[in-house]
Design an enzyme around this catalytic site. Structure first.
Site, PDB file in Angstrom:
ATOM      1  N   ASN A 262     -10.918  -0.478  10.098  1.00 33.69           N
ATOM      2  CA  ASN A 262      -9.887   0.317   9.963  1.00 33.69           C
ATOM      3  C   ASN A 262      -9.216   1.353  10.911  1.00 33.69           C
ATOM      4  O   ASN A 262      -9.934   2.340  11.071  1.00 33.69           O
ATOM      5  CB  ASN A 262      -9.962   0.824   8.292  1.00 33.69           C
ATOM      6  CG  ASN A 262     -10.653  -0.162   7.333  1.00 33.69           C
ATOM      7  OD1 ASN A 262      -9.718  -1.056   6.646  1.00 33.69           O
ATOM      8  ND2 ASN A 262     -11.904  -0.197   7.160  1.00 33.69           N
TER       9      ASN A 262
ATOM     10  N   GLU B  13     -15.037  -5.263   8.687  1.00 38.63           N
ATOM     11  CA  GLU B  13     -13.662  -4.990   9.272  1.00 38.63           C
ATOM     12  C   GLU B  13     -13.608  -3.625  10.013  1.00 38.63           C
ATOM     13  O   GLU B  13     -14.644  -2.622   9.650  1.00 38.63           O
ATOM     14  CB  GLU B  13     -12.614  -5.406   8.439  1.00 38.63           C
ATOM     15  CG  GLU B  13     -12.677  -4.490   7.210  1.00 38.63           C
ATOM     16  CD  GLU B  13     -11.400  -4.637   6.290  1.00 38.63           C
ATOM     17  OE1 GLU B  13     -10.913  -5.725   6.751  1.00 38.63           O
ATOM     18  OE2 GLU B  13     -11.210  -3.806   5.395  1.00 38.63           O
TER      19      GLU B  13
ATOM     20  N   SER C 259      -6.645  -2.387   1.719  1.00 39.03           N
ATOM     21  CA  SER C 259      -6.989  -1.642   0.391  1.00 39.03           C
ATOM     22  C   SER C 259      -7.395  -2.953  -0.371  1.00 39.03           C
ATOM     23  O   SER C 259      -7.307  -2.689  -1.678  1.00 39.03           O
ATOM     24  CB  SER C 259      -5.974  -1.136  -0.212  1.00 39.03           C
ATOM     25  OG  SER C 259      -5.715   0.144   0.580  1.00 39.03           O
TER      26      SER C 259
ATOM     27  N   GLY D 160      -7.998   5.619   4.703  1.00 39.42           N
ATOM     28  CA  GLY D 160      -7.083   6.494   3.865  1.00 39.42           C
ATOM     29  C   GLY D 160      -7.625   7.932   3.831  1.00 39.42           C
ATOM     30  O   GLY D 160      -8.482   8.344   4.399  1.00 39.42           O
TER      31      GLY D 160
ATOM     32  N   ARG E 146     -12.777   3.559  11.229  1.00 45.18           N
ATOM     33  CA  ARG E 146     -13.833   3.300  10.190  1.00 45.18           C
ATOM     34  C   ARG E 146     -14.130   1.904   9.921  1.00 45.18           C
ATOM     35  O   ARG E 146     -13.381   1.108   9.778  1.00 45.18           O
ATOM     36  CB  ARG E 146     -13.293   3.857   8.728  1.00 45.18           C
ATOM     37  CG  ARG E 146     -14.678   4.254   7.784  1.00 45.18           C
ATOM     38  CD  ARG E 146     -14.202   4.184   6.476  1.00 45.18           C
ATOM     39  NE  ARG E 146     -14.032   3.005   5.753  1.00 45.18           N
ATOM     40  CZ  ARG E 146     -12.820   2.611   4.947  1.00 45.18           C
ATOM     41  NH1 ARG E 146     -11.816   3.609   4.975  1.00 45.18           N
ATOM     42  NH2 ARG E 146     -12.631   1.462   4.567  1.00 45.18           N
TER      43      ARG E 146
ATOM     44  N   GLU F  30       0.784  -1.238   0.002  1.00 45.84           N
ATOM     45  CA  GLU F  30      -0.079  -0.069   0.045  1.00 45.84           C
ATOM     46  C   GLU F  30       0.778   1.248   0.057  1.00 45.84           C
ATOM     47  O   GLU F  30       0.253   2.475   0.230  1.00 45.84           O
ATOM     48  CB  GLU F  30      -0.833  -0.029   1.144  1.00 45.84           C
ATOM     49  CG  GLU F  30      -1.781  -1.177   1.303  1.00 45.84           C
ATOM     50  CD  GLU F  30      -3.065  -0.933   2.333  1.00 45.84           C
ATOM     51  OE1 GLU F  30      -3.839  -0.030   2.173  1.00 45.84           O
ATOM     52  OE2 GLU F  30      -2.856  -1.994   3.168  1.00 45.84           O
TER      53      GLU F  30
ATOM     54  N   TYR G  99      -9.735   4.116  -5.270  1.00 45.93           N
ATOM     55  CA  TYR G  99      -8.630   4.959  -5.396  1.00 45.93           C
ATOM     56  C   TYR G  99      -8.859   5.789  -6.879  1.00 45.93           C
ATOM     57  O   TYR G  99      -7.772   6.561  -7.127  1.00 45.93           O
ATOM     58  CB  TYR G  99      -7.391   4.542  -5.187  1.00 45.93           C
ATOM     59  CG  TYR G  99      -7.156   4.098  -3.758  1.00 45.93           C
ATOM     60  CD1 TYR G  99      -7.273   4.722  -2.724  1.00 45.93           C
ATOM     61  CD2 TYR G  99      -7.076   2.605  -3.452  1.00 45.93           C
ATOM     62  CE1 TYR G  99      -7.197   4.514  -1.245  1.00 45.93           C
ATOM     63  CE2 TYR G  99      -6.856   2.172  -2.039  1.00 45.93           C
ATOM     64  CZ  TYR G  99      -6.979   3.097  -0.932  1.00 45.93           C
ATOM     65  OH  TYR G  99      -7.017   2.485   0.330  1.00 45.93           O
TER      66      TYR G  99
ATOM     67  N   ASP H  19     -16.707  -1.066   8.088  1.00 52.40           N
ATOM     68  CA  ASP H  19     -17.150  -1.200   7.055  1.00 52.40           C
ATOM     69  C   ASP H  19     -18.235  -2.604   7.327  1.00 52.40           C
ATOM     70  O   ASP H  19     -18.073  -3.283   8.008  1.00 52.40           O
ATOM     71  CB  ASP H  19     -16.352  -1.589   6.022  1.00 52.40           C
ATOM     72  CG  ASP H  19     -15.218  -0.748   5.717  1.00 52.40           C
ATOM     73  OD1 ASP H  19     -15.634   0.553   5.565  1.00 52.40           O
ATOM     74  OD2 ASP H  19     -14.146  -1.168   5.125  1.00 52.40           O
TER      75      ASP H  19
END
Length: 307
Positions: free
Chosen positions: A270, A268, A141, A274, A249, A15, A210, A251
């Site tokens: 994070n 999950e 990612s 990002g 964050r 990443e 992205y 999901d």
């Protein structure tokens, strides 16, 4: 005198490009907010570099192994440099998808059924009835994620590859159909929820994350009030259960379509979301009236050791 912030970015995980993008964006915003900023492309001599640099705060913009698995956090603890995001234990827990699911499930947070298996075994025969998802245990990612459709005759043969770079143990997880939703947490408060709608109607993969036109971020997500509040509550509970700090964050998948099961699961958490121009948490913050410089400033002021 303005605080001196070292923005840690780059590193050597898969990443790295995302981290450089995030790090430079955060550094620009911090300079705009009035901080003195040093951009640090992290290599294996990072402890020596930081010991000489002596910043007031380390802004962790690293992604992937070594950056969000507790490793860099341990270095910063040893050096006594206050840092952003989660601490050693929470970072290590959240990065390991299997252990994180164990903790979340124990806290009453719904998760998808899954098992751990050697990648070669997962390539030889279906580990569970399709549809299912094969995931590396500790990557971000969406690297190495393989979706096995309901009509798949064979398991994913990519798992046999000699250059498979995502670990020998993989997670095989029950595929949950439906909407992709995500909810950030700042401190102990949930942001509004985003629904992710990809350009091609597929799943939210690396390109969707992205690319400039990879996905639409629908905020607030069009959900019934009770489901909306439930997801926000679950995001905060997951943040607390894993011991996260600063920004995280969570999901989710919500199968509320025609003929759907109504199942809601947390996929999950994070701990290093990002921070690029197309990222989710900056969008959530903007919706809450907090521009990007204000968001990263809050993170710097929240930084500490012993997280």
């Amino acid at each position: 005198m303005a605080k001196h912030v070292a923005v840690l970015m780059g590193g050597w995980s898969s990443e790295r490009p995302v981290s450089l993008n995030s790090g430079n964006g955060c550094a620009d915003a911090l300079e705009q907010a009035g901080y003195r900023v040093t951009r640090v492309d992290v290599q294996r001599d990072i402890a020596e570099v930081l010991a000489k640099l002596k910043p007031d705060v380390a802004f962790n913009a690293l992604h992937g192994p070594y950056g969000e698995d507790g490793s860099i956090q341990g270095v910063l603890e040893i050096l006594g440099i206050p840092y952003t995001h989660s601490g050693v234990l929470a970072s290590a827990l959240a990065m390991n998808k299997a252990r994180a699911k164990d903790v979340m499930q124990a806290a009453g947070i719904p998760v998808a059924d899954s098992l751990l298996i050697h990648r070669l075994e997962a390539a030889r025969a279906h580990a569970m009835e399709p549809p299912y998802v094969v995931k590396p245990v500790a990557e971000g990612s969406s690297f190495g994620v393989l979706i096995v459709r309901e009509d798949a005759i064979n398991p994913p043969q990519q798992l046999f590859a000699d250059d498979w770079a995502f670990g020998e143990t993989v997670m095989v997880e029950r595929y949950v159909a439906g909407r992709e939703l995500t909810c950030g947490v700042r401190g102990d408060e949930a942001f509004d929820i985003i629904e992710l709608v990809t350009a091609e109607g597929g799943w939210y993969d690396y390109d969707s994350k992205y690319s400039a036109n990879g996905a639409r971020h629908v905020i607030p997500a069009p959900l019934s009030p009770n489901i909306y509040q439930s997801i926000q509550n679950l995001a905060v509970r997951a943040h607390r259960a894993l011991g996260c700090r600063g920004i995280s964050r969570a999901d989710f998948r919500y199968d509320d379509g025609p003929g759907g099961t109504g199942q809601l699961v947390c996929l999950e958490v994070n701990t290093q979301p990002g921070m690029t121009a197309t990222s989710l948490v900056p969008d959530m913050a903007r919706y809450a009236g907090m521009d990007f410089p204000a968001l990263v400033s809050w993170m710097v002021e929240d930084a500490s050791c012993g997280r």
